[in-house]
Design a protein around this motif. Structure first.
Motif, PDB file in Angstrom:
ATOM      1  N   LEU A  38       0.825  -1.204   0.000  1.00 44.83           N
ATOM      2  CA  LEU A  38       0.000   0.000   0.000  1.00 44.83           C
ATOM      3  C   LEU A  38       0.866   1.263   0.000  1.00 44.83           C
ATOM      4  O   LEU A  38       0.560   2.245  -0.682  1.00 44.83           O
ATOM      5  N   ALA A  39       1.942   1.230   0.778  1.00 47.14           N
ATOM      6  CA  ALA A  39       2.858   2.379   0.811  1.00 47.14           C
ATOM      7  C   ALA A  39       3.488   2.601  -0.556  1.00 47.14           C
ATOM      8  O   ALA A  39       3.587   3.741  -1.040  1.00 47.14           O
ATOM      9  N   GLU A  40       3.916   1.516  -1.197  1.00 45.35           N
ATOM     10  CA  GLU A  40       4.557   1.634  -2.506  1.00 45.35           C
ATOM     11  C   GLU A  40       3.566   2.097  -3.569  1.00 45.35           C
ATOM     12  O   GLU A  40       3.953   2.714  -4.563  1.00 45.35           O
ATOM     13  N   ALA A  41       2.276   1.794  -3.367  1.00 43.45           N
ATOM     14  CA  ALA A  41       1.256   2.223  -4.317  1.00 43.45           C
ATOM     15  C   ALA A  41       0.824   3.672  -4.099  1.00 43.45           C
ATOM     16  O   ALA A  41       0.024   4.209  -4.862  1.00 43.45           O
ATOM     17  N   GLY A  42       1.327   4.295  -3.029  1.00 42.26           N
ATOM     18  CA  GLY A  42       0.988   5.689  -2.753  1.00 42.26           C
ATOM     19  C   GLY A  42      -0.327   5.865  -2.028  1.00 42.26           C
ATOM     20  O   GLY A  42      -0.917   6.959  -2.068  1.00 42.26           O
ATOM     21  N   SER A  93       7.090   2.265  26.803  1.00 43.16           N
ATOM     22  CA  SER A  93       5.659   2.549  26.794  1.00 43.16           C
ATOM     23  C   SER A  93       5.054   2.399  25.400  1.00 43.16           C
ATOM     24  O   SER A  93       5.765   2.296  24.392  1.00 43.16           O
ATOM     25  N   HIS A  94       3.751   2.403  25.361  1.00 39.44           N
ATOM     26  CA  HIS A  94       3.007   2.356  24.096  1.00 39.44           C
ATOM     27  C   HIS A  94       3.474   3.496  23.186  1.00 39.44           C
ATOM     28  O   HIS A  94       3.762   3.275  22.002  1.00 39.44           O
ATOM     29  N   ALA A  95       3.559   4.702  23.739  1.00 37.79           N
ATOM     30  CA  ALA A  95       3.998   5.865  22.966  1.00 37.79           C
ATOM     31  C   ALA A  95       5.470   5.741  22.580  1.00 37.79           C
ATOM     32  O   ALA A  95       5.854   6.029  21.438  1.00 37.79           O
ATOM     33  N   GLY A  96       6.293   5.323  23.528  1.00 38.96           N
ATOM     34  CA  GLY A  96       7.721   5.195  23.267  1.00 38.96           C
ATOM     35  C   GLY A  96       8.017   4.150  22.218  1.00 38.96           C
ATOM     36  O   GLY A  96       8.897   4.326  21.360  1.00 38.96           O
ATOM     37  N   ASN A  97       7.291   3.036  22.245  1.00 37.32           N
ATOM     38  CA  ASN A  97       7.500   1.984  21.261  1.00 37.32           C
ATOM     39  C   ASN A  97       7.138   2.468  19.860  1.00 37.32           C
ATOM     40  O   ASN A  97       7.805   2.124  18.886  1.00 37.32           O
ATOM     41  N   PHE A  98       6.093   3.282  19.753  1.00 35.77           N
ATOM     42  CA  PHE A  98       5.727   3.829  18.444  1.00 35.77           C
ATOM     43  C   PHE A  98       6.866   4.684  17.887  1.00 35.77           C
ATOM     44  O   PHE A  98       7.260   4.528  16.721  1.00 35.77           O
ATOM     45  N   LEU A  99       7.401   5.587  18.702  1.00 35.48           N
ATOM     46  CA  LEU A  99       8.496   6.438  18.236  1.00 35.48           C
ATOM     47  C   LEU A  99       9.732   5.608  17.900  1.00 35.48           C
ATOM     48  O   LEU A  99      10.451   5.908  16.937  1.00 35.48           O
ATOM     49  N   TYR A 100       9.967   4.556  18.683  1.00 32.78           N
ATOM     50  CA  TYR A 100      11.098   3.655  18.415  1.00 32.78           C
ATOM     51  C   TYR A 100      10.930   2.978  17.055  1.00 32.78           C
ATOM     52  O   TYR A 100      11.860   2.928  16.242  1.00 32.78           O
ATOM     53  N   MET A 101       9.739   2.447  16.774  1.00 35.87           N
ATOM     54  CA  MET A 101       9.504   1.775  15.491  1.00 35.87           C
ATOM     55  C   MET A 101       9.545   2.756  14.329  1.00 35.87           C
ATOM     56  O   MET A 101       9.901   2.391  13.208  1.00 35.87           O
ATOM     57  N   LEU A 102       9.192   4.000  14.592  1.00 36.70           N
ATOM     58  CA  LEU A 102       9.173   5.015  13.546  1.00 36.70           C
ATOM     59  C   LEU A 102      10.591   5.439  13.159  1.00 36.70           C
ATOM     60  O   LEU A 102      10.899   5.624  11.979  1.00 36.70           O
ATOM     61  N   THR A 103      11.469   5.572  14.156  1.00 34.71           N
ATOM     62  CA  THR A 103      12.805   6.131  13.921  1.00 34.71           C
ATOM     63  C   THR A 103      13.934   5.113  13.981  1.00 34.71           C
ATOM     64  O   THR A 103      15.021   5.361  13.456  1.00 34.71           O
ATOM     65  N   GLY A 104      13.702   3.982  14.648  1.00 37.42           N
ATOM     66  CA  GLY A 104      14.768   2.997  14.834  1.00 37.42           C
ATOM     67  C   GLY A 104      15.616   3.258  16.052  1.00 37.42           C
ATOM     68  O   GLY A 104      16.568   2.520  16.319  1.00 37.42           O
ATOM     69  N   ALA A 105      15.304   4.306  16.800  1.00 39.53           N
ATOM     70  CA  ALA A 105      16.054   4.631  18.019  1.00 39.53           C
ATOM     71  C   ALA A 105      15.074   4.892  19.155  1.00 39.53           C
ATOM     72  O   ALA A 105      14.007   5.475  18.938  1.00 39.53           O
ATOM     73  N   GLU A 106      15.417   4.457  20.356  1.00 35.49           N
ATOM     74  CA  GLU A 106      14.551   4.718  21.494  1.00 35.49           C
ATOM     75  C   GLU A 106      14.475   6.219  21.747  1.00 35.49           C
ATOM     76  O   GLU A 106      15.494   6.912  21.727  1.00 35.49           O
ATOM     77  N   GLU A 164      12.470   2.084   3.728  1.00 34.22           N
ATOM     78  CA  GLU A 164      13.181   1.462   4.849  1.00 34.22           C
ATOM     79  C   GLU A 164      12.437   0.231   5.339  1.00 34.22           C
ATOM     80  O   GLU A 164      11.216   0.131   5.223  1.00 34.22           O
ATOM     81  N   GLU A 165      13.197  -0.703   5.903  1.00 37.58           N
ATOM     82  CA  GLU A 165      12.604  -1.901   6.478  1.00 37.58           C
ATOM     83  C   GLU A 165      11.886  -1.551   7.784  1.00 37.58           C
ATOM     84  O   GLU A 165      12.307  -0.634   8.503  1.00 37.58           O
ATOM     85  N   PRO A 166      10.798  -2.271   8.100  1.00 35.95           N
ATOM     86  CA  PRO A 166      10.135  -1.997   9.381  1.00 35.95           C
ATOM     87  C   PRO A 166      11.013  -2.367  10.561  1.00 35.95           C
ATOM     88  O   PRO A 166      11.866  -3.260  10.462  1.00 35.95           O
ATOM     89  N   VAL A 167      10.819  -1.668  11.660  1.00 33.37           N
ATOM     90  CA  VAL A 167      11.513  -1.979  12.906  1.00 33.37           C
ATOM     91  C   VAL A 167      10.580  -2.847  13.748  1.00 33.37           C
ATOM     92  O   VAL A 167       9.424  -2.476  13.979  1.00 33.37           O
ATOM     93  N   ALA A 195       8.085   2.120   5.159  1.00 28.40           N
ATOM     94  CA  ALA A 195       8.021   1.520   3.830  1.00 28.40           C
ATOM     95  C   ALA A 195       8.009   2.587   2.747  1.00 28.40           C
ATOM     96  O   ALA A 195       8.670   2.447   1.715  1.00 28.40           O
ATOM     97  N   ARG A 196       7.271   3.656   2.961  1.00 23.46           N
ATOM     98  CA  ARG A 196       7.230   4.675   1.913  1.00 23.46           C
ATOM     99  C   ARG A 196       8.493   5.523   1.894  1.00 23.46           C
ATOM    100  O   ARG A 196       8.707   6.282   0.953  1.00 23.46           O
TER     101      ARG A 196
END
Length: 384
Positions: free
Chosen positions: A87-91, A159-172, A147-150, A143-144
């Motif tokens: 879906l990301a690659e399809a825009g 935390s729930h919020a911290g894990n989201f930012l970690y997966m988004l950036t690759g860094a805690e 980059e590979e998913p984290v 993906a868009r």
């Protein structure tokens, strides 16, 4: 049965709720008796979820167990991630991708065929949805970017919020960033019977599964009149910045041309949204910590100008969207991800509302006032 027409169901009461109270005249928001200012400052998003779903703030032991159960559900099946990548690659738009992926998650949920009246299994499904939505959003954004998913961190210490930012950036994330995102999720978790919550509850009133309810909520939130104002505000701020314009002069010209200022006005609040006050304070903190106060200067200048123009006296005041986008921008989050983050938070409220309504269920069935013809004469096909 009354024949009075109330467009938009304005002021119509359909049920009772213990979840949240919005006092638009006083600018007050309460979750289960606790004012939003206290929860934003003192509680985590996980505590707020527990409060909404179970009725009370958790003890330390209850919170620990709840966080462990939530964190354990963060991983998403590879087939879902492959679809998200496609879906990301399809825009595809992020909200549409989230809608599709959330629907697909049900295929891998062991409780999806449970008795719809089994509250515990419905809560288990709700917990899985809530845990996985951040994983889906982060994977889509990466993906868009090519980059590979984290993989999510399954340790509840993040935390729930911290894990989201970690997966988004690759860094805690640092402590300030994690606390700020956590606060933003708390502020958006619940807000009465708004359009997306009503949609989820209508679906729930048919005793549909919780996935169907959440997918419906996402669809309603994607509409321009409901969840997109935070993006509109940031587009406005960037337009001002790109033109190197004075914010007040720009806003004046916009109004004189008949345009609206996004982030101002609310269907319920007639004074400044309490969530806007909280996020303005957090924006001040972020601006001070980064040394970049551009968005703070722009937003506060426009707010002061509109107040001087008498808009607040007329009941048109800043809402939560006026400041949320500026906060997200400090994290480098793309503008079209703001509403999906809203959904990531509001999932908890949708689930709470559906389960509350289903506990004393009656299928929702409003009606139209028919204004069409009643005695049309049928003309055979060859004679038309």
């Amino acid at each position: 049965m009354s024949d009075e027409l109330l467009r938009g169901l304005e002021g119509v009461l359909v049920a009772e709720s213990e979840l949240s109270h919005v006092d638009g005249q006083a600018g007050k928001l309460v979750y289960r008796g606790y004012d939003i200012e206290t929860l934003a400052e003192e509680a985590t998003y996980e505590e707020v979820l527990y409060l909404l779903w179970h009725g009370d703030l958790p003890t330390r032991a209850e919170l620990s167990s709840f966080r462990e159960a939530l964190a354990a559900e963060r991983a998403v099946d590879d087939a879902v991630l492959e679809t998200v990548t496609a879906l990301a690659e399809a825009g595809e738009h992020p909200m549409a991708a989230l809608r599709t992926a959330t629907s697909m998650l049900s295929a891998y949920d062991p409780d999806v065929d449970a008795d719809p009246e089994d509250r515990e299994r419905a809560l288990a499904m709700g917990r899985r949805i809530t845990a996985k939505v951040p994983t889906v959003l982060a994977a889509f954004e990466r993906a868009r970017r090519g980059e590979e998913p984290v993989e999510p961190d399954l340790d509840p210490e993040l935390s729930h919020a911290g894990n989201f930012l970690y997966m988004l950036t690759g860094a805690e994330p640092d402590e300030v960033s994690e606390e700020t995102m956590d606060m933003a999720l708390t502020l958006h978790a619940e807000h009465g019977l708004n359009a997306s919550t009503f949609t989820a509850v209508v679906i729930g009133s048919t005793m549909a599964d919780i996935y169907s309810c959440v997918v419906g909520g996402i669809g309603a939130l994607s509409g321009a009149l409901h969840g997109g104002a935070n993006q509109d505000v940031m587009e406005m701020l960037h337009e001002i910045d790109d033109a190197d314009a004075d914010p007040v002069e720009w806003a004046t010209a916009r109004r004189e041309a008949g345009g609206r200022i996004p982030g101002f006005g609310h269907r319920v609040y007639k004074v400044k949204d309490p969530r806007a006050n909280i996020l303005e304070g957090k924006l001040r903190d972020l601006s001070a910590s980064t040394g970049d106060d551009k968005w703070l200067r722009y937003t506060t200048s426009i707010e002061a100008y509109l107040e001087d123009e008498g808009l607040v006296e007329k009941g048109i005041a800043p809402n939560v969207d006026f400041y949320s986008g500026s906060v997200y921008d400090h994290f480098g989050i793309p503008m079209d991800l703001y509403t999906p983050i809203f959904a990531m938070s509001r999932v908890g409220g949708w689930i709470a509302n559906v389960l509350q309504y289903q506990a004393d269920n009656r299928i929702l069935r409003p009606r139209y006032r028919y204004v069409g013809e009643t005695d049309a004469t049928f003309v055979p096909l060859d004679e038309r």
